[in-house]
Scaffold this active site. Structure first.
Site, PDB file in Angstrom:
ATOM      1  N   SER A  91      20.170  54.718  19.982  1.00 22.60           N
ATOM      2  CA  SER A  91      18.923  53.615  20.357  1.00 22.60           C
ATOM      3  C   SER A  91      18.802  53.510  19.041  1.00 22.60           C
ATOM      4  CB  SER A  91      17.088  54.300  20.669  1.00 22.60           C
ATOM      5  OG  SER A  91      16.313  53.616  19.912  1.00 22.60           O
ATOM      6  N   GLY A  92      19.182  51.933  18.281  1.00 23.40           N
ATOM      7  CA  GLY A  92      18.856  51.104  17.581  1.00 23.40           C
ATOM      8  C   GLY A  92      17.421  52.112  16.804  1.00 23.40           C
ATOM      9  N   ASP A 254      11.060  46.697  26.076  1.00 28.51           N
ATOM     10  CA  ASP A 254      10.819  46.702  24.417  1.00 28.51           C
ATOM     11  C   ASP A 254      10.481  46.295  23.965  1.00 28.51           C
ATOM     12  OD1 ASP A 254      12.461  47.456  22.039  1.00 28.51           O
ATOM     13  OD2 ASP A 254      14.066  48.433  22.998  1.00 28.51           O
ATOM     14  N   GLY A 259      18.048  47.949  19.926  1.00 30.09           N
ATOM     15  CA  GLY A 259      19.901  47.602  19.300  1.00 30.09           C
ATOM     16  C   GLY A 259      21.100  48.491  19.838  1.00 30.09           C
ATOM     17  N   THR A 260      20.779  49.426  21.074  1.00 31.50           N
ATOM     18  CA  THR A 260      21.435  49.362  21.772  1.00 31.50           C
ATOM     19  C   THR A 260      21.784  47.768  22.519  1.00 31.50           C
ATOM     20  OG1 THR A 260      20.367  50.950  23.182  1.00 31.50           O
ATOM     21  CG2 THR A 260      21.911  52.164  21.319  1.00 31.50           C
TER      22      THR A 260
END
Length: 342
Positions: A91-92, A254, A259-260
């Site tokens: 996860s970013g 989110d 990020g992902t």
């Protein structure tokens, strides 16, 4: 005051997305890699995830990270990512939260103006560069795991929506990605209810009709998360994405650009010839906050053409917490109610 469990954490958000970082109170977690440690948590320690993410200690949009000892000698720290219904390999936003917590609390030494470190995520090693000034992490950039598209312009039948054109791509999680325009919804926080309804329907349909398995790790399947995309709404941005986290119910947005999800989106754009190596992709989230992605290189993953993406953003610490569990608490694993995304 009585407590059968005491867990300490640093409360952090990355461009709006909260990513609680557990710093103490966990049991010993066995495993020869952080991926194996994650599997042990899922099988033997899942009550901790539920305790920390469900109400009353958490909420449907909250993510959580458990700091663990790395297994790879090249890594400075390891972390396990926990979300409402799953343990994502990468996860970013959570990486940014973890780096911010590690450096600003002194768990790892901060070197100004740049601190370089390596984290071991379940998905593998993550090389990190943190810009630091006056004891504050002002930017976290990292080289993500390779991202690749599995399906482009595939058609699925979605109950209540009809036929939908989607992509399936890996960016550290498997995403089903669709242009929001085909559903007539604008990607703004004010449309959260409609976005979640569409996204959850897409995720369920894609899981049934286009299930995928990671070519290098058969334990990773998907898609487990959905992303709607559209044009940028702010000057200087390349596009806008809104990701809906699965909660076991209606879902939750989110708060960050994800990020992902940004990396998966870049893989699709590159596969279509719309994003080149060395080119930035500035992605807006539903709040207008941004992550900056870039294609650093190209590679192959299990026969798929893939990109090597980097991503950067900023995190902010907003609290330090001690979470208690009274031995007589009627909700030792928390609870979820459908009136708030759960």
């Amino acid at each position: 005051m009585r407590a059968s469990r005491l867990i300490t954490s640093v409360e952090v958000h990355a461009e709006g997305e909260p990513g609680r970082v557990i710093t103490g109170g966990l049991p010993p977690i066995p495993g020869n890699s952080v991926f194996e440690k994650m599997q042990w948590m899922a099988a033997e320690g899942d009550h901790i995830r539920k305790l920390m993410l469900r109400e009353p200690r958490g909420h449907p949009a909250l993510c959580c990270n458990a700091l663990v000892e790395p297994c790879d000698p090249r890594a400075d720290a390891g972390f396990i990512i926990m979300e409402q219904t799953e343990y994502p390999p990468m996860s970013g936003s959570n990486t940014i939260c973890v780096v911010t917590a590690l450096l600003e609390t002194g768990i790892l030494p901060m070197i100004e103006p740049v601190t370089e470190l390596v984290l071991e995520a379940p998905a593998g090693l993550i090389e990190v560069r943190a810009d630091c000034t006056g004891g504050k992490v002002t930017r976290v950039g990292f080289r993500n795991v390779p991202a690749f598209a599995v399906h482009l312009d595939a058609w699925i039948e979605v109950p209540g929506l009809g036929a939908a054109r989607v992509d399936i791509a890996w960016g550290g999680m498997f995403f089903v990605i669709a242009e929001a325009a085909q559903f007539g919804v604008e990607l703004s926080a004010g449309n959260a209810g409609e976005i979640m309804r569409i996204s959850e329907a897409l995720r369920r349909a894609a899981r049934e009709q286009l299930q995928v398995t990671h070519p290098e790790n058969a334990a990773i399947t998907g898609p487990t998360i959905s992303q709607l995309t559209g044009p940028a709404q702010g000057a200087g941005a390349s596009g806008r994405s809104v990701v809906t986290l699965a909660t076991g119910g209606a879902g939750a947005l989110d708060r960050s650009p994800c990020g992902t999800g940004t990396c998966a989106r870049m893989a699709c754009l590159h596969a279509r010839g719309l994003l080149e190596v060395g080119q930035d992709y500035v992605n807006e989230g539903p709040l207008g906050t941004r992550f900056t992605g870039r294609i650093e290189d190209v590679t192959q993953v299990g026969g798929f053409d893939a990109i090597v993406p980097s991503l950067s953003g900023q995190g902010w610490i907003y609290g330090l917490s001690q979470h208690l569990l009274d031995p007589d608490d009627p909700f030792p694993e928390g609870f979820a109610i459908g009136d708030f995304g759960g």
